[in-house]
Design a protein around this motif. Structure first.
Motif, PDB file in Angstrom:
ATOM      1  N   MET A   1       0.968  -1.280  -0.103  1.00 19.89           N
ATOM      2  CA  MET A   1      -0.004  -0.041  -0.014  1.00 19.89           C
ATOM      3  C   MET A   1       0.952   1.308   0.032  1.00 19.89           C
ATOM      4  O   MET A   1       0.326   2.367  -0.617  1.00 19.89           O
ATOM      5  CB  MET A   1      -0.916  -0.109   1.276  1.00 19.89           C
ATOM      6  N   SER A   2       1.988   1.129   0.801  1.00 15.60           N
ATOM      7  CA  SER A   2       2.775   2.448   0.805  1.00 15.60           C
ATOM      8  C   SER A   2       3.518   2.925  -0.344  1.00 15.60           C
ATOM      9  O   SER A   2       3.644   3.901  -0.987  1.00 15.60           O
ATOM     10  CB  SER A   2       3.832   2.150   1.936  1.00 15.60           C
ATOM     11  N   VAL A   3       3.573   1.799  -1.132  1.00 15.34           N
ATOM     12  CA  VAL A   3       4.521   2.005  -2.414  1.00 15.34           C
ATOM     13  C   VAL A   3       3.535   2.474  -3.498  1.00 15.34           C
ATOM     14  O   VAL A   3       4.114   3.405  -4.377  1.00 15.34           O
ATOM     15  CB  VAL A   3       5.300   0.687  -2.912  1.00 15.34           C
ATOM     16  N   MET A   4       2.280   1.857  -3.512  1.00 18.79           N
ATOM     17  CA  MET A   4       1.309   2.338  -4.260  1.00 18.79           C
ATOM     18  C   MET A   4       0.992   3.947  -3.801  1.00 18.79           C
ATOM     19  O   MET A   4       0.823   4.825  -5.020  1.00 18.79           O
ATOM     20  CB  MET A   4      -0.015   1.594  -4.107  1.00 18.79           C
ATOM     21  N   VAL A   5       0.878   4.217  -2.649  1.00 16.08           N
ATOM     22  CA  VAL A   5       0.840   5.566  -2.289  1.00 16.08           C
ATOM     23  C   VAL A   5       1.855   6.692  -2.733  1.00 16.08           C
ATOM     24  O   VAL A   5       1.815   7.481  -3.464  1.00 16.08           O
ATOM     25  CB  VAL A   5       0.446   5.629  -0.868  1.00 16.08           C
ATOM     26  N   GLY A   6       3.009   5.953  -2.594  1.00 18.88           N
ATOM     27  CA  GLY A   6       4.257   6.737  -3.019  1.00 18.88           C
ATOM     28  C   GLY A   6       4.437   6.990  -4.514  1.00 18.88           C
ATOM     29  O   GLY A   6       4.720   8.181  -5.012  1.00 18.88           O
ATOM     30  N   SER A   7       3.893   6.052  -5.246  1.00 14.90           N
ATOM     31  CA  SER A   7       3.751   6.320  -6.874  1.00 14.90           C
ATOM     32  C   SER A   7       2.669   7.600  -7.083  1.00 14.90           C
ATOM     33  O   SER A   7       3.101   8.381  -7.997  1.00 14.90           O
ATOM     34  CB  SER A   7       3.241   5.050  -7.584  1.00 14.90           C
ATOM     35  N   VAL A   8       1.863   7.687  -6.303  1.00 17.60           N
ATOM     36  CA  VAL A   8       0.707   8.683  -6.476  1.00 17.60           C
ATOM     37  C   VAL A   8       1.366  10.078  -6.128  1.00 17.60           C
ATOM     38  O   VAL A   8       1.370  10.978  -6.852  1.00 17.60           O
ATOM     39  CB  VAL A   8      -0.597   8.272  -5.824  1.00 17.60           C
ATOM     40  N   THR A   9       2.036  10.154  -4.697  1.00 19.07           N
ATOM     41  CA  THR A   9       2.384  11.203  -4.495  1.00 19.07           C
ATOM     42  C   THR A   9       3.575  11.772  -5.142  1.00 19.07           C
ATOM     43  O   THR A   9       3.806  13.089  -5.303  1.00 19.07           O
ATOM     44  CB  THR A   9       2.999  11.088  -2.633  1.00 19.07           C
TER      45      THR A   9
ATOM     46  N   THR B   1       2.903  -5.511 -13.716  1.00 14.22           N
ATOM     47  CA  THR B   1       3.172  -4.507 -12.688  1.00 14.22           C
ATOM     48  C   THR B   1       4.545  -3.911 -12.670  1.00 14.22           C
ATOM     49  O   THR B   1       4.576  -2.696 -12.236  1.00 14.22           O
ATOM     50  CB  THR B   1       2.862  -5.117 -11.424  1.00 14.22           C
ATOM     51  N   ILE B   2       5.234  -4.585 -13.140  1.00 14.12           N
ATOM     52  CA  ILE B   2       6.661  -4.061 -13.411  1.00 14.12           C
ATOM     53  C   ILE B   2       6.687  -3.123 -14.283  1.00 14.12           C
ATOM     54  O   ILE B   2       7.518  -2.117 -14.093  1.00 14.12           O
ATOM     55  CB  ILE B   2       7.783  -5.426 -13.379  1.00 14.12           C
ATOM     56  N   LEU B   3       6.489  -3.455 -15.651  1.00 16.57           N
ATOM     57  CA  LEU B   3       6.749  -2.614 -16.657  1.00 16.57           C
ATOM     58  C   LEU B   3       5.782  -1.300 -16.702  1.00 16.57           C
ATOM     59  O   LEU B   3       6.150  -0.185 -16.800  1.00 16.57           O
ATOM     60  CB  LEU B   3       6.396  -3.231 -17.851  1.00 16.57           C
ATOM     61  N   LEU B   4       4.483  -1.457 -16.239  1.00 20.85           N
ATOM     62  CA  LEU B   4       3.655  -0.377 -16.006  1.00 20.85           C
ATOM     63  C   LEU B   4       3.466  -0.006 -14.616  1.00 20.85           C
ATOM     64  O   LEU B   4       4.308  -0.477 -13.908  1.00 20.85           O
ATOM     65  CB  LEU B   4       2.393  -0.821 -16.431  1.00 20.85           C
ATOM     66  N   ASN B   5       2.907   1.035 -14.387  1.00 20.06           N
ATOM     67  CA  ASN B   5       2.575   1.305 -13.004  1.00 20.06           C
ATOM     68  C   ASN B   5       1.616   0.402 -12.235  1.00 20.06           C
ATOM     69  O   ASN B   5       1.106  -0.649 -12.907  1.00 20.06           O
ATOM     70  CB  ASN B   5       2.167   2.828 -12.755  1.00 20.06           C
ATOM     71  N   MET B   6       1.424   0.659 -10.843  1.00 17.19           N
ATOM     72  CA  MET B   6       0.610  -0.300 -10.093  1.00 17.19           C
ATOM     73  C   MET B   6      -0.825  -0.354 -10.494  1.00 17.19           C
ATOM     74  O   MET B   6      -1.498  -1.411 -10.518  1.00 17.19           O
ATOM     75  CB  MET B   6       0.697   0.244  -8.406  1.00 17.19           C
ATOM     76  N   ASP B   7      -1.217   0.787 -10.798  1.00 16.15           N
ATOM     77  CA  ASP B   7      -2.954   0.937 -11.448  1.00 16.15           C
ATOM     78  C   ASP B   7      -2.960   0.230 -12.616  1.00 16.15           C
ATOM     79  O   ASP B   7      -3.819  -0.655 -12.702  1.00 16.15           O
ATOM     80  CB  ASP B   7      -3.217   2.213 -11.399  1.00 16.15           C
ATOM     81  N   LEU B   8      -2.333   0.447 -13.734  1.00 16.73           N
ATOM     82  CA  LEU B   8      -2.436  -0.422 -14.918  1.00 16.73           C
ATOM     83  C   LEU B   8      -1.845  -1.687 -14.912  1.00 16.73           C
ATOM     84  O   LEU B   8      -2.575  -2.477 -15.705  1.00 16.73           O
ATOM     85  CB  LEU B   8      -1.356   0.329 -16.074  1.00 16.73           C
TER      86      LEU B   8
ATOM     87  N   LEU C   1      17.959  10.956  -6.587  1.00 19.15           N
ATOM     88  CA  LEU C   1      17.520  10.269  -7.921  1.00 19.15           C
ATOM     89  C   LEU C   1      16.209  11.353  -8.243  1.00 19.15           C
ATOM     90  O   LEU C   1      15.663  12.088  -7.534  1.00 19.15           O
ATOM     91  CB  LEU C   1      16.894   9.048  -7.814  1.00 19.15           C
ATOM     92  N   SER C   2      16.134  11.382  -9.608  1.00 19.96           N
ATOM     93  CA  SER C   2      14.964  12.067 -10.317  1.00 19.96           C
ATOM     94  C   SER C   2      13.840  11.292 -10.064  1.00 19.96           C
ATOM     95  O   SER C   2      13.569  10.167  -9.813  1.00 19.96           O
ATOM     96  CB  SER C   2      15.179  12.284 -11.832  1.00 19.96           C
ATOM     97  N   SER C   3      12.413  12.009 -10.186  1.00 22.32           N
ATOM     98  CA  SER C   3      11.188  11.557  -9.856  1.00 22.32           C
ATOM     99  C   SER C   3      10.570  10.906 -11.208  1.00 22.32           C
ATOM    100  O   SER C   3      10.496  11.457 -12.097  1.00 22.32           O
ATOM    101  CB  SER C   3      10.180  12.414  -9.564  1.00 22.32           C
ATOM    102  N   HIS C   4      10.454   9.547 -11.341  1.00 21.50           N
ATOM    103  CA  HIS C   4       9.675   8.808 -12.287  1.00 21.50           C
ATOM    104  C   HIS C   4       8.380   8.250 -11.776  1.00 21.50           C
ATOM    105  O   HIS C   4       8.325   7.735 -10.914  1.00 21.50           O
ATOM    106  CB  HIS C   4      10.797   7.821 -12.630  1.00 21.50           C
ATOM    107  N   SER C   5       7.381   8.525 -12.743  1.00 20.95           N
ATOM    108  CA  SER C   5       6.213   7.925 -12.576  1.00 20.95           C
ATOM    109  C   SER C   5       5.610   7.537 -13.983  1.00 20.95           C
ATOM    110  O   SER C   5       6.239   7.833 -15.201  1.00 20.95           O
ATOM    111  CB  SER C   5       5.195   8.854 -12.005  1.00 20.95           C
ATOM    112  N   GLY C   6       4.535   6.552 -13.901  1.00 23.83           N
ATOM    113  CA  GLY C   6       4.041   6.051 -15.237  1.00 23.83           C
ATOM    114  C   GLY C   6       4.662   4.996 -15.679  1.00 23.83           C
ATOM    115  O   GLY C   6       5.698   4.233 -15.133  1.00 23.83           O
ATOM    116  N   PRO C   7       4.327   4.433 -16.818  1.00 26.13           N
ATOM    117  CA  PRO C   7       4.885   3.010 -17.491  1.00 26.13           C
ATOM    118  C   PRO C   7       6.329   3.389 -17.434  1.00 26.13           C
ATOM    119  O   PRO C   7       7.070   4.119 -17.914  1.00 26.13           O
ATOM    120  CB  PRO C   7       4.322   2.820 -18.744  1.00 26.13           C
ATOM    121  N   LEU C   8       6.953   1.997 -16.979  1.00 25.24           N
ATOM    122  CA  LEU C   8       8.480   1.879 -17.491  1.00 25.24           C
ATOM    123  C   LEU C   8       9.231   2.632 -16.232  1.00 25.24           C
ATOM    124  O   LEU C   8      10.520   2.929 -16.520  1.00 25.24           O
ATOM    125  CB  LEU C   8       8.897   2.031 -18.740  1.00 25.24           C
TER     126      LEU C   8
END
Length: 740
Positions: free
Chosen positions: A150-158, A484-491, A239-246
């Protein structure tokens, strides 16, 4: 001496007379009582003759009873707490609550960093939701609170909505952390709303669409995501912030590129902490029976690392980053930012479903082990209220932790009281002791997170076990993990669910088709390819499918039926139609030729016999009579008359025991089967239909003059017996069924 003998014949006669009188009175009552339909009952209930005050009193009593039942249903603590066995359970719950709190403290601090938030919000999330679940939850053993997935899913959103990381602006920490906290708390409120809403409308079954291979593949991929997200704290990198697929691939590549910039002190701190934690966990596993409770390695590591950091002054500009200021006390409630709802709705629904899936799966495991029941809909409401109220107090979404739940069970936890006790210990730490951990190195928290991933990373061994057990489940696991690895947690979750459902459809499209044979001297019928003793009944084919027939596999069912019967039905029908058409054309030409000859003969006769007034009527009468005699001749449209090969069976029985429903496509397919096989002089019967299926056949107007219920039998053996008594339909009067 019996009772009848003791009472005498007079008493027996009186008893019989009384019984007869009661029977007559009962008959008279049933004969004289008027019949009431639903409308009459409703009218009597609406316009009863009872006084108005009595109606109001009855209505208030019913409303009070319904309100009380509703309150007890959605507030289970009112049911089990008054019956709580204090002497038997309190000591175990107290020790269990303390043990869980010892684990909850370091995990709360660590998982807050995982969510991209200051550590104190991990402590808030370990207090408010846990206490709310104590009031509304039905599972006695799960430990609600922060969880890595849950924390990593929240972290991807934040990170995607508030991309300022905790290392970007070391000057103004309040401004730096405001946006991530607001995003996380608003997300928690929205997650809670989804869960409460789904629970109130009894949508707890929704989690059944998440199969075990899907959940295990998803959590394994989430563990990999968690591991990668902690590398920056292990190596001390920015590190830079990365979000979304890949985004995971980009993060790994950036870590590899910046490895030369790693801080040696940070790496050594993380390595030492990780080794110590692993050794302690190995000791706990080895000495599990000898120890009354597990050694609190995480808490000891927290205290030791904080003391060493404070003693050598890591906070004063060294290359090891520390947690920093932790505010003491609780924060006031804050309303969620409704403007973020539109941006968070997709992630909130995914987190709500994943969190509930993890909680209910663990809850049912412990309930089965200890012999009590967990209400899935109430669990959804309880978890939703925990996230909803927690979000108002600036918590991030939570679920339950497997490691803490196992500790809560193994240390003697018996009820939700253990969770309440652990939340009170966390409250004490928030108010008085939290600020003591400001010198704690972040690398230690990263080591705690990574070591706690051991259980989820062990699920990688599922690949080998599923390869041997079930390849389809393995495919679901691999697709879920890769997505889940290649895309984000939602997709990734969306792709996994869609693929899993599509695989179910594909598997129903390719069921096992079989021809059944009779086991000698029994009424049992089995697949002749699997059972050597099962023999086909001469002249009868029995066909069965292992799946229901519906729009997605109706064509496959018909094709498999024609193939397994060993007769090219379509070829025979086409050849029969060609020969009949050719015969009709020849007959038409013959008739035309005869009519032409008759006209010529008639003209000659009329010319020659004109004085005798003899016309062609007598000749025409004879030909008409001949035509009538020809029409009474035997029908030449049978396969034998046409010179076509006849099937070696006269009856086909469809074993429909696997059907759970029928749709319009199935109805048309069954009618076409009747039509096609009757064209090749094979009668079709149906057997073993369930009552709901028969009702659906009737509603779909399946039965008519050509297909009656005489073609439907309760069992395969009944159908076979009937078919043997009626070997082949009479070709002179074929029954026609219109092909659909």
């Amino acid at each position: 001496m019996g009772l009848a003998d003791a009472s005498g014949p007079r008493d027996t006669q009186a008893l019989l007379s009384a019984t007869q009188a009661m029977e007559l009175r009962r008959r008279d009552y049933h004969m004289e009582r008027p019949l009431l339909n639903q409308e009459h009952l409703e009218e009597l209930g609406r316009w009863g003759s009872a006084p108005r005050t009595r109606q109001w009193r009855t209505w208030l009593q019913c409303s009070h009873a319904r309100a009380r039942a509703l309150l007890l249903q959605h507030l289970p603590v009112l049911v089990w707490l008054p019956r709580y066995p204090v002497r038997d359970w309190l000591l175990g719950d107290l020790l269990s609550g303390m043990s869980v709190a010892i684990m909850q403290l370091p995990q709360g601090l660590a998982y807050a960093f995982l969510a991209g938030l200051p550590p104190v919000f991990g402590l808030y999330s370990s207090f408010y939701p846990v206490f709310v679940y104590f009031l509304f939850g039905t599972s006695r053993h799960i430990s609600v609170g922060t969880f890595a997935v849950m924390s990593v899913m929240v972290g991807s959103v934040t990170e995607s909505l508030a991309p300022q990381t905790l290392n970007d602006s070391p000057i103004n920490e309040t401004t730096r952390d405001a946006d991530p906290v607001q995003v996380a708390s608003t997300l928690s409120v929205l997650v809670g709303l989804f869960q409460v809403g789904l629970g109130l409308i009894h949508f707890g079954f929704l989690v059944t669409y998440l199969s075990e291979p899907l959940v295990r593949g998803y959590t394994t991929a989430a563990a990999v995501q968690v591991f990668v997200s902690q590398l920056k704290y292990v190596f001390g990198l920015h590190l830079s912030s990365h979000s979304g697929p890949l985004s995971l691939i980009y993060t790994v590549l950036e870590v590899c590129r910046k490895l030369p910039q790693s801080k040696v002190g940070t790496v050594v701190t993380a390595a030492v902490a990780g080794v110590v934690l692993v050794v302690v966990k190995l000791l706990n596993d080895k000495l599990q029976r000898q120890l009354p409770m597990p050694i609190p390695g995480e808490l000891l590591m927290l205290i030791g690392a904080t003391g060493i950091s404070y003693g050598i002054g890591l906070r004063d500009g060294s290359e090891v980053d520390v947690v920093g200021n932790i505010s003491a006390g609780l924060v006031p409630p804050v309303a969620p930012n409704t403007q973020l709802f539109s941006k968070l709705v997709g992630s909130a629904f995914t987190i709500a479903v994943v969190g509930f899936a993890i909680a209910i799966s663990l809850g049912k495991i412990f309930a089965l082990r200890h012999g009590y029941r967990v209400d899935s809909n109430q669990e959804l409401v309880a978890l939703g209220l925990s996230n909803l109220i927690g979000g108002i107090f600036q918590c991030f979404p939570v679920s339950c932790s497997m490691s803490r739940s196992l500790v809560q069970e193994s240390t003697g936890g018996n009820s939700q009281v253990a969770g309440a006790i652990s939340s009170l210990f966390i409250l004490l730490i928030i108010i008085k002791l939290g600020e003591l951990f400001r010198d704690l190195p972040k690398a230690v928290l990263a080591a705690i997170v990574i070591v706690n991933l051991k259980g989820m990373l062990r699920q990688l061994s599922d690949v080998c076990s599923l390869w041997k057990a079930n390849r389809a489940d393995l495919l679901i696991w691999l697709v879920t993990f890769a997505a889940t690895i290649l895309l984000n947690m939602d997709l990734g979750l969306m792709v996994a669910v869609v693929f899993s459902l599509l695989l179910v459809v594909v598997r129903t499209q390719m069921p096992h088709y079989s021809i059944l044979g009779q086991v000698p001297d029994t009424d049992i019928y089995r697949d002749v390819t699997e059972y050597s003793e099962a023999k086909e009944v001469p002249g009868v084919k029995v066909f069965r499918s292992s799946a229901t027939v519906y729009f997605a596999n109706a064509d496959f069912y018909s094709d498999a039926l024609k193939q397994r019967c060993g007769v090219d039905v379509d070829f025979l029908i086409s050849q029969k139609k060609k020969l009949l058409k050719k015969r009709e054309q020849l007959k038409l030409k013959q008739l035309q030729k005869e009519e032409k000859l008759q006209k010529q003969a008639g003209s000659l006769l009329s010319a020659c016999l004109a004085p005798q007034q003899v016309g062609p009527g007598d000749k025409m009468e004879d030909t008409t009579a001949n035509g009538q005699e020809d029409s009474k001749a035997p029908d030449g449209s049978t396969l034998k008359a046409l010179g076509l090969p006849q099937p070696d069976f006269h009856s086909l029985i469809l074993d429909l025991g696997a059907l759970s429903f029928v749709d319009t496509v199935c109805l048309k397919s069954l009618k076409n089967i009747f039509h096609d096989f009757r064209e090749i002089e094979v009668e079709v019967y149906m057997a073993a239909c369930h009552s709901p299926v028969v009702s659906q056949l009737e509603a779909g107007h399946f039965f008519d003059a050509s297909i009656t219920k005489k073609h439907l039998f309760a069992s395969v053996h009944d159908a076979v017996t009937f078919a043997l008594q009626h070997p082949r339909p009479v070709p002179d009067s074929p029954v026609s069924v219109t092909r659909l």
